[in-house]
Design a protein around this motif. Structure first.
Motif, PDB file in Angstrom:
ATOM      1  N   SER A 164       2.467 -17.828  11.769  1.00 47.08           N
ATOM      2  CA  SER A 164       3.224 -16.655  13.074  1.00 47.08           C
ATOM      3  C   SER A 164       3.164 -15.418  12.095  1.00 47.08           C
ATOM      4  N   LEU A 165       3.715 -15.629  11.276  1.00 48.93           N
ATOM      5  CA  LEU A 165       3.884 -14.225   9.690  1.00 48.93           C
ATOM      6  C   LEU A 165       2.845 -14.006   9.297  1.00 48.93           C
ATOM      7  N   MET A 166       1.491 -14.700   9.232  1.00 45.24           N
ATOM      8  CA  MET A 166       0.804 -14.007   8.678  1.00 45.24           C
ATOM      9  C   MET A 166       0.191 -12.400   8.547  1.00 45.24           C
ATOM     10  N   GLY A 167      -0.250 -11.971   8.242  1.00 46.77           N
ATOM     11  CA  GLY A 167      -1.049 -10.305   8.971  1.00 46.77           C
ATOM     12  C   GLY A 167       0.065  -9.442   9.511  1.00 46.77           C
ATOM     13  N   LEU A 168       1.206 -10.141   9.101  1.00 40.82           N
ATOM     14  CA  LEU A 168       2.945  -8.805   9.499  1.00 40.82           C
ATOM     15  C   LEU A 168       2.300  -8.116   8.515  1.00 40.82           C
ATOM     16  N   ASN A 169       2.599  -6.670   9.695  1.00 42.92           N
ATOM     17  CA  ASN A 169       3.344  -4.926   9.394  1.00 42.92           C
ATOM     18  C   ASN A 169       4.315  -4.400   9.068  1.00 42.92           C
ATOM     19  N   PHE A 170       4.951  -3.418   8.180  1.00 42.73           N
ATOM     20  CA  PHE A 170       5.862  -3.035   8.285  1.00 42.73           C
ATOM     21  C   PHE A 170       6.143  -1.993   7.610  1.00 42.73           C
ATOM     22  N   ARG A 171       6.836  -1.112   7.708  1.00 38.97           N
ATOM     23  CA  ARG A 171       7.119  -0.232   6.153  1.00 38.97           C
ATOM     24  C   ARG A 171       8.260  -0.607   5.576  1.00 38.97           C
ATOM     25  N   SER A 172       8.546   0.137   4.297  1.00 37.46           N
ATOM     26  CA  SER A 172       9.236  -0.392   3.478  1.00 37.46           C
ATOM     27  C   SER A 172       9.597   0.935   2.449  1.00 37.46           C
ATOM     28  N   GLN A 173      10.799   1.890   3.152  1.00 42.76           N
ATOM     29  CA  GLN A 173      10.824   3.172   2.612  1.00 42.76           C
ATOM     30  C   GLN A 173      12.031   3.205   1.859  1.00 42.76           C
ATOM     31  N   PHE A 174      12.040   3.934   0.642  1.00 43.51           N
ATOM     32  CA  PHE A 174      13.010   3.749  -0.140  1.00 43.51           C
ATOM     33  C   PHE A 174      13.707   5.679  -0.780  1.00 43.51           C
ATOM     34  N   ARG A 175      15.119   5.563  -0.403  1.00 43.50           N
ATOM     35  CA  ARG A 175      15.171   7.228  -0.479  1.00 43.50           C
ATOM     36  C   ARG A 175      16.397   7.427  -1.548  1.00 43.50           C
ATOM     37  N   LEU A 191       0.602  -1.411  -0.308  1.00 40.43           N
ATOM     38  CA  LEU A 191      -0.117   0.127  -0.304  1.00 40.43           C
ATOM     39  C   LEU A 191       0.815   1.134  -0.309  1.00 40.43           C
ATOM     40  N   CYS A 192       0.675   2.623  -0.836  1.00 41.73           N
ATOM     41  CA  CYS A 192       1.768   3.322  -0.786  1.00 41.73           C
ATOM     42  C   CYS A 192       1.002   4.483   0.456  1.00 41.73           C
ATOM     43  N   LEU A 193       2.179   4.417   0.998  1.00 38.71           N
ATOM     44  CA  LEU A 193       1.731   5.372   2.270  1.00 38.71           C
ATOM     45  C   LEU A 193       2.381   6.593   1.741  1.00 38.71           C
ATOM     46  N   ALA A 194       3.253   7.070   1.093  1.00 39.39           N
ATOM     47  CA  ALA A 194       3.354   8.874   0.306  1.00 39.39           C
ATOM     48  C   ALA A 194       4.023   8.591  -0.883  1.00 39.39           C
ATOM     49  N   ASN A 195       5.000   9.237  -1.928  1.00 43.26           N
ATOM     50  CA  ASN A 195       5.626   8.918  -2.671  1.00 43.26           C
ATOM     51  C   ASN A 195       6.064  10.633  -2.913  1.00 43.26           C
ATOM     52  N   ASN A 196       6.944  11.291  -2.430  1.00 40.45           N
ATOM     53  CA  ASN A 196       7.181  12.840  -2.977  1.00 40.45           C
ATOM     54  C   ASN A 196       8.813  12.786  -2.581  1.00 40.45           C
ATOM     55  N   PRO A 197       9.466  14.160  -2.131  1.00 39.04           N
ATOM     56  CA  PRO A 197      10.676  14.100  -2.710  1.00 39.04           C
ATOM     57  C   PRO A 197      10.497  14.128  -0.777  1.00 39.04           C
ATOM     58  N   ASP A 198      10.179  14.981   0.085  1.00 41.02           N
ATOM     59  CA  ASP A 198      10.147  14.801   1.538  1.00 41.02           C
ATOM     60  C   ASP A 198      10.771  13.600   2.050  1.00 41.02           C
ATOM     61  N   SER A 199       9.894  13.163   1.749  1.00 42.29           N
ATOM     62  CA  SER A 199       9.654  11.577   2.820  1.00 42.29           C
ATOM     63  C   SER A 199      10.115  11.114   1.576  1.00 42.29           C
ATOM     64  N   GLY A 200      10.446  10.771   0.361  1.00 44.23           N
ATOM     65  CA  GLY A 200      10.646   9.306  -0.712  1.00 44.23           C
ATOM     66  C   GLY A 200       9.406   8.736  -0.853  1.00 44.23           C
ATOM     67  N   LEU A 201       9.638   7.700  -0.828  1.00 44.13           N
ATOM     68  CA  LEU A 201       8.704   6.523  -1.614  1.00 44.13           C
ATOM     69  C   LEU A 201       8.789   5.204  -0.137  1.00 44.13           C
ATOM     70  N   ILE A 202       7.520   5.021   0.451  1.00 44.84           N
ATOM     71  CA  ILE A 202       6.935   4.597   1.441  1.00 44.84           C
ATOM     72  C   ILE A 202       5.863   3.147   1.190  1.00 44.84           C
ATOM     73  N   TYR A 203       5.972   2.478   1.332  1.00 40.09           N
ATOM     74  CA  TYR A 203       4.581   1.261   1.386  1.00 40.09           C
ATOM     75  C   TYR A 203       4.117   0.924   2.871  1.00 40.09           C
ATOM     76  N   ASN A 204       3.663   0.595   2.909  1.00 40.99           N
ATOM     77  CA  ASN A 204       2.972  -0.438   4.215  1.00 40.99           C
ATOM     78  C   ASN A 204       3.275  -1.926   3.351  1.00 40.99           C
ATOM     79  N   ILE A 205       3.789  -2.581   3.901  1.00 39.19           N
ATOM     80  CA  ILE A 205       3.688  -3.918   3.256  1.00 39.19           C
ATOM     81  C   ILE A 205       2.728  -4.807   4.193  1.00 39.19           C
ATOM     82  N   THR A 206       2.251  -5.915   3.871  1.00 37.18           N
ATOM     83  CA  THR A 206       1.262  -6.391   4.824  1.00 37.18           C
ATOM     84  C   THR A 206       1.060  -7.924   4.108  1.00 37.18           C
ATOM     85  N   VAL A 207       1.574  -8.850   5.188  1.00 38.76           N
ATOM     86  CA  VAL A 207       1.876  -9.984   4.339  1.00 38.76           C
ATOM     87  C   VAL A 207       0.411 -11.044   4.871  1.00 38.76           C
ATOM     88  N   ASP A 208       0.110 -12.336   3.509  1.00 39.63           N
ATOM     89  CA  ASP A 208      -0.187 -12.129   3.556  1.00 39.63           C
ATOM     90  C   ASP A 208      -0.691 -14.142   3.774  1.00 39.63           C
TER      91      ASP A 208
END
Length: 300
Positions: free
Chosen positions: A111-122, A71-88
């Motif tokens: 145990s890993l199903m439903g895991l959420n974390f942010r993945s950021q790129f700059r 899920l895309c959370l942000a995509n701009n020069p300040d934050s960079g590209l940020i996704y929220n990853i949900t493990v299905d």
């Protein structure tokens, strides 16, 4: 321990079925990610790992898979590209002889199903201490072997996304190339599994090789290659003993970027490991491993 060791030293290759089209665009291409907040895409990471003999022929195979939603959370020069990853879902295969590979068996890791974390790129690749910060929060607090399986399988997709982000606005015409210098080694440890895994990654060279299509969508095809890189891994045995393998790693791959959305629609990364262990009796044991990771969309 022997089972774990064999699981670590196995990898493979998947087919790259898309043909590169001969035409060269007149306009300048934009391969930068253009997702907006709220955009989502479901992906699968398919991993095949092959253990090779001295002639480079596969002897054993293991297949894993991760399904996740991005899920895309942000995509701009300040934050960079940020996704929220949900493990299905996460499924892990068992090591099989190559002549038994027609029967595929994988176990679901609940145990890993439903895991959420942010993945950021700059533009500046992140580091923590003396390692590349890959941002996968599984080095502590999770079942040890399961955490290792997930990190090892997700890392190639993470690296490919970072390479895409780094060159998205630099590769604008067929034939353009760019070099990405990896600032720190790719390294991590997992308690009671991997004391240390480290690749002193050499620079990646990326080339916009041409245009193609994926499921009817016009895409740019980008090739990836790195020079042979020093590699070492220390595998946990007991609290006071371990096995230390040293050798080399070489990475090649390709990814396709939608000309409309700027997103990766297909990617493949291959890593070849050639490593050796010097035993206490001074005899040297060698292993050859080929690991292929394939990233494909689940919803199109």
């Amino acid at each position: 321990m022997r089972k774990l060791f064999l699981v670590l030293l196995v990898s493979s290759a998947s087919l790259w079925a898309q043909s590169v089209l001969p035409q060269v665009p007149k306009e300048t291409l934009n391969l930068a990610p253009r997702c907006q907040r709220g955009d989502a895409q479901a992906y699968s990471i398919k991993v095949e790992m092959l253990l090779l003999d001295n002639d480079g022929k596969p002897t054993s195979i293991k297949k894993n898979r991760i399904d996740y939603t991005q899920l895309c959370l942000a995509n701009n020069p300040d934050s960079g590209l940020i996704y929220n990853i949900t493990v299905d879902s996460v499924s892990v295969g068992s090591l099989q002889a190559i002549d038994e590979s027609g029967y595929e068996s994988r176990s679901i890791i609940d145990s890993l199903m439903g895991l959420n974390f942010r993945s950021q790129f700059r533009p500046k690749i992140p580091v923590t201490g003396n390692c590349y910060d890959f941002g996968i929060p599984l080095t502590t607090g999770f079942p040890y072997e399961e955490a290792w399986e997930f990190i090892d399988d997700f890392l190639p997709a993470k690296i490919m996304e970072q390479l895409h982000y780094s060159v998205g606005s630099r590769l604008s015409k067929v034939g353009d190339t760019a070099t990405i210098v990896w600032p720190k080694p790719i390294c991590y440890s997992i308690k009671k599994v991997i004391n240390e895994s480290q690749v002193e990654q050499k620079p990646f060279k990326l080339t916009l090789t041409g245009l193609t299509t994926y499921r009817g969508t016009p895409c740019a095809n980008v090739s990836v290659i790195s020079a042979t890189s020093p590699y070492r891994v220390e595998i946990y045995s007991t609290d006071t003993t371990s096995f230390k393998w040293i050798g080399t790693s070489q990475t090649t791959g390709e990814f396709q970027v939608s000309l409309k959305a700027g997103s990766i629609v297909y990617a493949k990364m291959s890593e070849r490991l050639d490593i050796s262990l010097t035993r206490s009796d001074k005899q040297v044991k060698t292993k050859r491993v080929l690991k292929n990771t394939e990233l494909v969309p689940r919803v199109w």
